[in-house]
Design a protein around this motif. Sequence first.
Motif, PDB file in Angstrom:
ATOM      1  N   SER A  76      31.658  38.497  41.443  1.00 29.04           N
ATOM      2  CA  SER A  76      32.549  38.511  42.607  1.00 29.04           C
ATOM      3  C   SER A  76      33.651  39.548  42.421  1.00 29.04           C
ATOM      4  CB  SER A  76      33.149  37.120  42.815  1.00 29.04           C
ATOM      5  OG  SER A  76      34.060  37.120  43.887  1.00 29.04           O
ATOM      6  N   GLY A  77      34.208  39.610  41.202  1.00 29.45           N
ATOM      7  CA  GLY A  77      35.246  40.592  40.925  1.00 29.45           C
ATOM      8  C   GLY A  77      34.739  42.013  41.030  1.00 29.45           C
ATOM      9  N   ALA A  78      33.501  42.234  40.593  1.00 32.77           N
ATOM     10  CA  ALA A  78      32.918  43.574  40.682  1.00 32.77           C
ATOM     11  C   ALA A  78      32.740  43.994  42.137  1.00 32.77           C
ATOM     12  CB  ALA A  78      31.576  43.599  39.959  1.00 32.77           C
ATOM     13  N   GLU A  79      32.285  43.070  42.979  1.00 34.69           N
ATOM     14  CA  GLU A  79      32.110  43.375  44.401  1.00 34.69           C
ATOM     15  C   GLU A  79      33.445  43.720  45.040  1.00 34.69           C
ATOM     16  OE1 GLU A  79      30.234  39.995  46.073  1.00 34.69           O
ATOM     17  OE2 GLU A  79      28.280  40.381  45.151  1.00 34.69           O
ATOM     18  N   GLU A  80      34.491  42.978  44.684  1.00 36.37           N
ATOM     19  CA  GLU A  80      35.815  43.234  45.258  1.00 36.37           C
ATOM     20  C   GLU A  80      36.352  44.585  44.808  1.00 36.37           C
ATOM     21  OE1 GLU A  80      38.240  39.983  44.118  1.00 36.37           O
ATOM     22  OE2 GLU A  80      37.029  38.503  45.181  1.00 36.37           O
ATOM     23  N   ALA A  81      36.122  44.911  43.532  1.00 41.18           N
ATOM     24  CA  ALA A  81      36.614  46.184  43.007  1.00 41.18           C
ATOM     25  C   ALA A  81      35.964  47.365  43.717  1.00 41.18           C
ATOM     26  CB  ALA A  81      36.345  46.267  41.507  1.00 41.18           C
ATOM     27  N   LEU A  82      34.698  47.231  44.082  1.00 45.43           N
ATOM     28  CA  LEU A  82      33.978  48.309  44.750  1.00 45.43           C
ATOM     29  C   LEU A  82      34.314  48.386  46.235  1.00 45.43           C
ATOM     30  CD1 LEU A  82      30.488  47.930  43.033  1.00 45.43           C
ATOM     31  CD2 LEU A  82      32.180  49.746  42.655  1.00 45.43           C
ATOM     32  N   PRO A 146      47.899  17.464  42.108  1.00 43.67           N
ATOM     33  CA  PRO A 146      46.957  16.892  41.135  1.00 43.67           C
ATOM     34  C   PRO A 146      47.490  17.028  39.717  1.00 43.67           C
ATOM     35  CG  PRO A 146      46.163  19.000  41.925  1.00 43.67           C
ATOM     36  CD  PRO A 146      47.365  18.666  42.759  1.00 43.67           C
ATOM     37  N   GLN A 147      47.140  16.051  38.886  1.00 44.25           N
ATOM     38  CA  GLN A 147      47.650  16.028  37.523  1.00 44.25           C
ATOM     39  C   GLN A 147      46.593  16.409  36.487  1.00 44.25           C
ATOM     40  OE1 GLN A 147      50.953  15.516  37.047  1.00 44.25           O
ATOM     41  NE2 GLN A 147      51.022  15.444  39.284  1.00 44.25           N
ATOM     42  N   ALA A 148      45.369  16.643  36.914  1.00 41.02           N
ATOM     43  CA  ALA A 148      44.303  16.959  35.963  1.00 41.02           C
ATOM     44  C   ALA A 148      43.336  17.952  36.582  1.00 41.02           C
ATOM     45  CB  ALA A 148      43.567  15.677  35.556  1.00 41.02           C
ATOM     46  N   GLY A 149      42.535  18.578  35.725  1.00 41.29           N
ATOM     47  CA  GLY A 149      41.522  19.510  36.201  1.00 41.29           C
ATOM     48  C   GLY A 149      41.922  20.957  35.979  1.00 41.29           C
ATOM     49  N   ARG A 150      40.933  21.837  35.981  1.00 36.05           N
ATOM     50  CA  ARG A 150      41.155  23.280  35.830  1.00 36.05           C
ATOM     51  C   ARG A 150      41.461  23.854  37.213  1.00 36.05           C
ATOM     52  NH1 ARG A 150      37.088  26.061  34.868  1.00 36.05           N
ATOM     53  NH2 ARG A 150      38.153  27.814  33.890  1.00 36.05           N
ATOM     54  N   LEU A 151      42.723  23.761  37.587  1.00 35.61           N
ATOM     55  CA  LEU A 151      43.115  24.084  38.949  1.00 35.61           C
ATOM     56  C   LEU A 151      44.335  24.993  38.968  1.00 35.61           C
ATOM     57  CD1 LEU A 151      42.894  20.438  40.358  1.00 35.61           C
ATOM     58  CD2 LEU A 151      41.178  22.227  40.638  1.00 35.61           C
ATOM     59  N   VAL A 152      44.444  25.758  40.049  1.00 35.78           N
ATOM     60  CA  VAL A 152      45.665  26.501  40.357  1.00 35.78           C
ATOM     61  C   VAL A 152      46.322  25.789  41.531  1.00 35.78           C
ATOM     62  CG1 VAL A 152      46.634  28.689  41.133  1.00 35.78           C
ATOM     63  CG2 VAL A 152      44.666  28.685  39.594  1.00 35.78           C
ATOM     64  N   LEU A 261      48.563  23.613  47.952  1.00 36.34           N
ATOM     65  CA  LEU A 261      47.318  24.378  48.017  1.00 36.34           C
ATOM     66  C   LEU A 261      46.683  24.349  46.637  1.00 36.34           C
ATOM     67  CD1 LEU A 261      45.433  26.141  49.728  1.00 36.34           C
ATOM     68  CD2 LEU A 261      46.713  28.133  48.910  1.00 36.34           C
ATOM     69  N   ILE A 262      45.416  23.950  46.579  1.00 38.72           N
ATOM     70  CA  ILE A 262      44.721  23.761  45.309  1.00 38.72           C
ATOM     71  C   ILE A 262      43.492  24.665  45.281  1.00 38.72           C
ATOM     72  CG2 ILE A 262      43.665  22.069  43.777  1.00 38.72           C
ATOM     73  CD1 ILE A 262      45.170  19.926  45.444  1.00 38.72           C
ATOM     74  N   ARG A 263      43.322  25.381  44.180  1.00 40.54           N
ATOM     75  CA  ARG A 263      42.177  26.270  44.000  1.00 40.54           C
ATOM     76  C   ARG A 263      41.587  26.054  42.620  1.00 40.54           C
ATOM     77  NH1 ARG A 263      45.199  31.662  44.354  1.00 40.54           N
ATOM     78  NH2 ARG A 263      43.144  32.508  43.844  1.00 40.54           N
ATOM     79  N   HIS A 264      40.330  26.429  42.464  1.00 40.41           N
ATOM     80  CA  HIS A 264      39.699  26.377  41.158  1.00 40.41           C
ATOM     81  C   HIS A 264      40.336  27.438  40.260  1.00 40.41           C
ATOM     82  CE1 HIS A 264      36.582  26.466  38.052  1.00 40.41           C
ATOM     83  NE2 HIS A 264      36.178  25.296  38.510  1.00 40.41           N
ATOM     84  N   ALA A 265      40.545  27.113  38.988  1.00 45.37           N
ATOM     85  CA  ALA A 265      41.236  28.031  38.076  1.00 45.37           C
ATOM     86  C   ALA A 265      40.549  29.379  37.978  1.00 45.37           C
ATOM     87  CB  ALA A 265      41.351  27.387  36.697  1.00 45.37           C
ATOM     88  N   ASP A 266      39.222  29.401  38.055  1.00 49.33           N
ATOM     89  CA  ASP A 266      38.503  30.675  37.928  1.00 49.33           C
ATOM     90  C   ASP A 266      38.817  31.634  39.065  1.00 49.33           C
ATOM     91  OD1 ASP A 266      37.327  29.764  35.625  1.00 49.33           O
ATOM     92  OD2 ASP A 266      35.452  29.150  36.579  1.00 49.33           O
ATOM     93  N   ASP A 267      39.260  31.103  40.210  1.00 53.42           N
ATOM     94  CA  ASP A 267      39.480  31.949  41.380  1.00 53.42           C
ATOM     95  C   ASP A 267      40.754  32.774  41.297  1.00 53.42           C
ATOM     96  OD1 ASP A 267      37.162  31.044  42.479  1.00 53.42           O
ATOM     97  OD2 ASP A 267      38.092  29.564  43.788  1.00 53.42           O
ATOM     98  N   ARG A 268      41.611  32.502  40.340  1.00 57.72           N
ATOM     99  CA  ARG A 268      42.849  33.278  40.268  1.00 57.72           C
ATOM    100  C   ARG A 268      42.592  34.723  39.859  1.00 57.72           C
ATOM    101  NH1 ARG A 268      45.540  29.767  35.457  1.00 57.72           N
ATOM    102  NH2 ARG A 268      43.794  29.824  34.026  1.00 57.72           N
ATOM    103  N   ARG A 269      41.397  34.984  39.307  1.00 57.63           N
ATOM    104  CA  ARG A 269      41.041  36.367  38.959  1.00 57.63           C
ATOM    105  C   ARG A 269      40.447  37.123  40.143  1.00 57.63           C
ATOM    106  NH1 ARG A 269      39.026  33.539  34.352  1.00 57.63           N
ATOM    107  NH2 ARG A 269      36.894  33.683  35.154  1.00 57.63           N
ATOM    108  N   SER A 270      40.286  36.413  41.267  1.00 57.91           N
ATOM    109  CA  SER A 270      39.666  37.024  42.438  1.00 57.91           C
ATOM    110  C   SER A 270      40.740  37.565  43.382  1.00 57.91           C
ATOM    111  CB  SER A 270      38.801  35.990  43.171  1.00 57.91           C
ATOM    112  OG  SER A 270      38.432  36.456  44.446  1.00 57.91           O
ATOM    113  N   GLN A 271      40.717  38.877  43.587  1.00 55.05           N
ATOM    114  CA  GLN A 271      41.673  39.483  44.523  1.00 55.05           C
ATOM    115  C   GLN A 271      41.488  38.918  45.927  1.00 55.05           C
ATOM    116  OE1 GLN A 271      40.915  43.561  45.645  1.00 55.05           O
ATOM    117  NE2 GLN A 271      43.106  44.039  45.708  1.00 55.05           N
ATOM    118  N   ARG A 272      40.235  38.719  46.309  1.00 52.65           N
ATOM    119  CA  ARG A 272      39.947  38.182  47.640  1.00 52.65           C
ATOM    120  C   ARG A 272      40.541  36.787  47.810  1.00 52.65           C
ATOM    121  NH1 ARG A 272      35.971  34.701  49.496  1.00 52.65           N
ATOM    122  NH2 ARG A 272      35.420  34.921  51.715  1.00 52.65           N
TER     123      ARG A 272
END
Length: 297
Positions: A76-82, A146-152, A261-272
Amino acid sequence: MDWDDLRIFLAVARADSLSGAGRRLGIDASTVGRRVARLEGALGAKLFVKTPQGYALAPEGERLLPHAEAVEAALSGAEEALSGPGDLTGQLRIGAPDGCANYLLPQVCARLSEAHPQLEIQIVALPRVFNLSKREADMAIAVSQPQAGRLVVQRLTDYQLHLAAHEDYLRAHPPIRSREDLRGHRMIGYIADMIFDRELDYLTETGAEWAALTSNSVSVQMQAIRVGAGLGIVHDFAIPFCPGVRRVLADQISLRRSFWLIRHADDRRSQRMNRLADALAQGIRAEVARLQALVVP
């Protein structure tokens, strides 16, 4: 092992079923089953365990999951970079409690769609907490942190709630000048054993011991108030949508809550995803402020 196999693995892990994964991917369940079996054969490991509830991750599947998610994020990050920082495209699924979904998100998402015509927005209104690890939504709005989970997690905005009733109900019943006057009036609220978050236990703060009409949906409660069924706690931002509904004892019963607003932790690397989160946050803050300003004191 190729990405297409991992994509199917992730879909099954998130849907807990072959049919659910097939719907997400746009392929039939039998094809999903064959692809999972092919991946298991290539790895020499059992990734899923069939249970009465569906497909659960086996220990080997649990170990593979974070690596598959990392590949997904990297691609996903590669697609955004391009593609660069142009218009936002693709699908965005937002999970939200029904009050936010009914009274705020339609306007916010309409403006987002106008600014980004190739963006497909899905609003999932459910009176419960969303499981982002299973990708039930790309991001979720909640009424508590939320108090638990890999979240932003980020605080969106505070909002006000008040006791309210329709003016027809108020004219037909004894005047209400204090909390004591609420006795004998019909109250509207949540079904007690279906309150999924303590922040939604509004009626307790009014001193009411029971409600004559209840629903797990705040929008249903508001419609019951609109037709004169009784009094209930409502969001100030919902009042402009219901002509004739007036706040009651506003100086004595006033609640403040927050949206998160809650997001999955992995999504913080996504510019989109970061851009989408910023746009959604700004839109909700502005819409809450606009609607609350319309409420007659």
